[in-house]
Structure formats: structure tokens, C-alpha cells
Design a protein around this motif. Structure first.
Motif, PDB file in Angstrom:
ATOM      1  N   ARG A   1       0.814  -1.497  -0.027  1.00 38.35           N
ATOM      2  CA  ARG A   1      -0.096  -0.005  -0.098  1.00 38.35           C
ATOM      3  C   ARG A   1       0.593   1.286  -0.049  1.00 38.35           C
ATOM      4  N   LEU A   2       2.091   0.869  -0.050  1.00 35.89           N
ATOM      5  CA  LEU A   2       3.055   2.493   0.207  1.00 35.89           C
ATOM      6  C   LEU A   2       2.707   3.507  -0.930  1.00 35.89           C
ATOM      7  N   ASP A   3       2.474   2.956  -2.194  1.00 36.55           N
ATOM      8  CA  ASP A   3       2.588   3.719  -3.184  1.00 36.55           C
ATOM      9  C   ASP A   3       1.471   4.956  -3.182  1.00 36.55           C
ATOM     10  N   TRP A   4       0.443   4.600  -2.533  1.00 38.69           N
ATOM     11  CA  TRP A   4      -0.716   5.442  -2.251  1.00 38.69           C
ATOM     12  C   TRP A   4      -0.147   6.556  -1.387  1.00 38.69           C
ATOM     13  N   PHE A   5       0.790   6.356  -0.637  1.00 41.79           N
ATOM     14  CA  PHE A   5       1.064   7.524   0.453  1.00 41.79           C
ATOM     15  C   PHE A   5       2.360   8.298  -0.368  1.00 41.79           C
ATOM     16  N   LEU A   6       2.911   7.886  -1.431  1.00 42.84           N
ATOM     17  CA  LEU A   6       4.050   8.480  -1.939  1.00 42.84           C
ATOM     18  C   LEU A   6       3.799   9.311  -3.252  1.00 42.84           C
ATOM     19  N   GLU A   7       2.445   9.614  -3.331  1.00 42.74           N
ATOM     20  CA  GLU A   7       2.012  10.447  -4.372  1.00 42.74           C
ATOM     21  C   GLU A   7       2.615  11.829  -4.179  1.00 42.74           C
ATOM     22  N   ASP A   8       2.779  12.070  -2.995  1.00 40.47           N
ATOM     23  CA  ASP A   8       3.503  13.391  -2.646  1.00 40.47           C
ATOM     24  C   ASP A   8       4.543  13.097  -1.798  1.00 40.47           C
ATOM     25  N   GLN A   9       5.658  14.104  -2.032  1.00 41.08           N
ATOM     26  CA  GLN A   9       7.013  13.651  -1.600  1.00 41.08           C
ATOM     27  C   GLN A   9       7.172  13.947   0.215  1.00 41.08           C
ATOM     28  N   PRO A  10       7.304  12.988   0.833  1.00 36.66           N
ATOM     29  CA  PRO A  10       7.402  13.221   2.414  1.00 36.66           C
ATOM     30  C   PRO A  10       8.796  13.592   2.681  1.00 36.66           C
ATOM     31  N   ASP A  11       9.179  14.856   3.205  1.00 36.24           N
ATOM     32  CA  ASP A  11      10.364  15.265   3.706  1.00 36.24           C
ATOM     33  C   ASP A  11      11.039  14.250   4.775  1.00 36.24           C
ATOM     34  N   ILE A  12      10.247  13.619   5.461  1.00 33.80           N
ATOM     35  CA  ILE A  12      10.737  12.674   6.512  1.00 33.80           C
ATOM     36  C   ILE A  12       9.682  11.769   6.371  1.00 33.80           C
ATOM     37  N   PHE A  13      10.293  10.432   6.605  1.00 32.78           N
ATOM     38  CA  PHE A  13       9.554   8.991   6.439  1.00 32.78           C
ATOM     39  C   PHE A  13       9.864   8.491   7.550  1.00 32.78           C
ATOM     40  N   VAL A  14       8.890   8.285   8.556  1.00 27.20           N
ATOM     41  CA  VAL A  14       9.089   7.304   9.890  1.00 27.20           C
ATOM     42  C   VAL A  14       8.571   5.858   9.643  1.00 27.20           C
ATOM     43  N   LEU A  15       9.377   4.814   9.520  1.00 23.86           N
ATOM     44  CA  LEU A  15       8.858   3.492   9.245  1.00 23.86           C
ATOM     45  C   LEU A  15       8.741   2.810  10.402  1.00 23.86           C
ATOM     46  N   GLU A  16       7.346   2.331  11.002  1.00 20.32           N
ATOM     47  CA  GLU A  16       7.301   1.709  11.853  1.00 20.32           C
ATOM     48  C   GLU A  16       6.279   0.447  11.722  1.00 20.32           C
ATOM     49  N   LEU A  17       7.071  -0.559  11.338  1.00 16.80           N
ATOM     50  CA  LEU A  17       6.503  -1.942  10.648  1.00 16.80           C
ATOM     51  C   LEU A  17       7.169  -2.970  11.176  1.00 16.80           C
TER      52      LEU A  17
ATOM     53  N   TYR B   1      12.139   9.088  -4.018  1.00 16.09           N
ATOM     54  CA  TYR B   1      12.686  10.624  -3.330  1.00 16.09           C
ATOM     55  C   TYR B   1      13.972  10.434  -2.418  1.00 16.09           C
ATOM     56  N   PRO B   2      14.890  10.687  -3.124  1.00 17.78           N
ATOM     57  CA  PRO B   2      16.391  10.564  -2.868  1.00 17.78           C
ATOM     58  C   PRO B   2      16.698  11.451  -1.567  1.00 17.78           C
ATOM     59  N   ASP B   3      16.142  12.588  -1.585  1.00 18.29           N
ATOM     60  CA  ASP B   3      16.481  13.515  -0.331  1.00 18.29           C
ATOM     61  C   ASP B   3      15.611  13.302   0.692  1.00 18.29           C
ATOM     62  N   THR B   4      14.471  12.488   0.661  1.00 18.16           N
ATOM     63  CA  THR B   4      13.763  12.129   1.799  1.00 18.16           C
ATOM     64  C   THR B   4      14.383  11.546   3.116  1.00 18.16           C
ATOM     65  N   LYS B   5      14.519  11.931   4.375  1.00 18.58           N
ATOM     66  CA  LYS B   5      14.845  11.478   5.253  1.00 18.58           C
ATOM     67  C   LYS B   5      14.226  10.397   5.905  1.00 18.58           C
ATOM     68  N   ILE B   6      14.822   9.374   6.073  1.00 16.79           N
ATOM     69  CA  ILE B   6      14.065   8.055   6.582  1.00 16.79           C
ATOM     70  C   ILE B   6      14.711   7.884   8.109  1.00 16.79           C
ATOM     71  N   ILE B   7      13.476   7.444   8.845  1.00 20.26           N
ATOM     72  CA  ILE B   7      13.926   7.124  10.348  1.00 20.26           C
ATOM     73  C   ILE B   7      13.319   5.669  10.448  1.00 20.26           C
ATOM     74  N   LEU B   8      13.883   4.715  10.952  1.00 22.15           N
ATOM     75  CA  LEU B   8      13.304   3.135  11.217  1.00 22.15           C
ATOM     76  C   LEU B   8      13.080   3.118  12.719  1.00 22.15           C
ATOM     77  N   ALA B   9      11.736   2.840  13.127  1.00 20.30           N
ATOM     78  CA  ALA B   9      11.482   2.524  14.514  1.00 20.30           C
ATOM     79  C   ALA B   9      11.683   1.008  14.874  1.00 20.30           C
ATOM     80  N   GLY B  10      12.954   0.717  15.622  1.00 18.94           N
ATOM     81  CA  GLY B  10      12.997  -0.585  15.999  1.00 18.94           C
ATOM     82  C   GLY B  10      11.779  -1.053  16.946  1.00 18.94           C
ATOM     83  N   MET B  11      11.852  -2.594  16.779  1.00 22.52           N
ATOM     84  CA  MET B  11      10.942  -2.987  17.890  1.00 22.52           C
ATOM     85  C   MET B  11      11.380  -4.371  18.446  1.00 22.52           C
ATOM     86  N   GLN B  12      10.748  -4.612  19.514  1.00 19.13           N
ATOM     87  CA  GLN B  12      11.290  -5.997  20.254  1.00 19.13           C
ATOM     88  C   GLN B  12       9.858  -6.556  20.428  1.00 19.13           C
TER      89      GLN B  12
END
Length: 228
Positions: A102-118, A147-158
Motif C-alpha cells: 500500500r506504500l505507493d498510495w502514500f508516496l504520491e506527494d514527497q514526504p520530507d521525513i519518512f518514519v517507518l514503524e512496521l 525521493y532520494p532527498d527524503t530523510k528516513i527514520i526506522l523505528a526498532g521493535m522487540q
């Protein structure tokens, strides 16, 4: 940080009773995507976008969405006079495979910061670890490619050791491995000082209360503040 010993028994019992909470995403996907799309369309021309992309933790299961950690992020940004729009792309029950689809739906507009929590639901369901890692890498690849300029933050999980301690340990190592491979910022454990603590979680023992989300927000903000 591992889950406190006093919270493991509660979590194990809660997982058995509440497993269904993590398998109902299909019915809500269209509604959630439509709401998120509406939010995206409301972004002002000069606003930057922060997209939180995750599962029920991001969605704020059991509380008002504005009181979940993405909503609290918007409040903090507003209080600091930062011109950002936070998009909550959380969906209860989401797995890494579902997120990728479902990611493509949310990438129609460029996020400046993308926080991934999955990934948490993958672990609770005992999904093959290689699949979880592959999907996380693919999600990051897709964002970086478009979007090469988008900053990505990955949320770690246990996860608690209901699938066995070896599985739980290997699961927790997925996140630093992915972060290093893709050169993205890592939050070591999203639920630091919340996971396994009874008074900071709803009766299901899985989802944070409003107070719990305040702590989760601070965990996220520690890494996000450097980017805004």
C-alpha cells in the motif's frame, strides 16, 4: 532494552486473547487510505511533510488519533512554529508485506521525513524473519528510489519471547541490520520504557495508553528533532 520481566507474563496472556486485533486490517484499509489521502491534499504549498507509516501503534489504537505519538509530534512542531504537516499512515494489523503493497498510495506527494514503524505484527505472527527484513528493505528502497532527498527514520521493535528466545533475539536484530545497510536513522526500540509496563498500556497489554504515547513520542522526538 528488553521487556521488563514483570511484564512478560502479561504480554503473553494478552497476545493469546488479543491476537485478532492484528488481523483485521483488510476491512479498514480503504477507509484509512482515504483519510490519509485527504490529509495529504490539505497540505499547504509551502509545508513540509512528515509521514508516519506503520501499524496500530502509529494509528493510535484505542485512543484518539490526535493523542497518539504522530499527533503529539504535530503538536510539538506547531508549538515550535515549524511549518510541517504530519500524515498518520498507520493501519491496525499491518504487516511489512501489507505496508509494502500500500506504500505507493502514500508516496504520491514527497514526504520530507519518512518514519517507518512496521514489523511488530510479523513477529507476533511468527512470519519468517528473512521475509520481514526483505520487506523493510524494499519499503526503504522504494522511498529512496522515488525521493532520494527524503530523510528516513526506522523505528526498532522487540517482541516478547512467545515464539522462543532465539526468534525474539533475531527479530530485534533485523532493525539495526536494515538501518546500517540502508544508512537510515534508527530508533533502537520504539516502546522504550513503555513495552511490558502495565500502567502504560491498555488492558490488552499491547497498545500504549495516552500516557504511554507521550513516552513513545519522546522516544521518537529524540531522533526527529535533529531533522526538523
Amino acid at each position: 532494552m528488553n521487556f521488563p520481566k514483570k511484564g512478560i507474563k502479561l504480554l503473553l496472556l494478552s497476545l493469546i486473547v488479543n491476537f485478532a486485533l492484528f488481523s483485521c486490517s483488510e476491512k479498514k484499509t480503504e477507509q484509512t487510505q482515504t483519510e490519509a489521502k485527504t490529509e495529504t491534499q490539505e497540505v499547504k504549498e509551502d509545508q513540509k511533510i512528515i509521514l508516519f507509516f506503520g501499524n496500530s501503534l502509529t494509528a493510535g489504537y484505542g485512543i484518539e488519533q490526535d493523542l497518539a505519538f504522530p499527533g503529539l509530534t504535530q503538536d510539538r512542531l506547531d508549538s515550535l512554529g515549524k511549518n510541517y504537516k504530519v500524515i498518520n499512515g498507520g493501519l491496525s494489523g499491518e504487516t511489512t508485506a501489507g505496508g509494502l503493497s500500500r506504500l505507493d498510495w502514500f508516496l504520491e506527494d514527497q514526504p520530507d521525513i519518512f518514519v517507518l514503524e512496521l514489523g511488530g505484527n510479523d513477529g507476533l505472527r511468527g512470519i519468517q524473519l528473512s521475509e520481514t527484513k526483505k520487506n523493510l528493505l524494499a519499503i526503504i528502497d522504494k522511498v529512496q528510489s522515488k525521493y532520494p532527498d527524503t530523510k528516513i527514520i526506522l523505528a526498532g521493535m522487540q517482541i516478547p519471547p512467545n515464539m522462543g528466545p532465539e526468534y525474539s533475539e533475531e527479530f530485534s536484530q533485523i532493525y539495526p541490520s536494515v538501518a546500517e545497510e540502508k544508512n537510515v536513522t534508527l530508533i533502537p526500540f520504539l516502546l522504550e520504557n513503555v513495552g511490558g509496563i502495565k500502567e502504560l498500556n491498555l488492558p490488552d497489554g499491547i497498545h500504549p495508553t495516552e500516557e504511554g504515547h507521550k513516552i513513545v513520542f519522546e522516544n521518537v522526538w529524540e531522533y526527529l528533532k535533529e531533522e526538523v
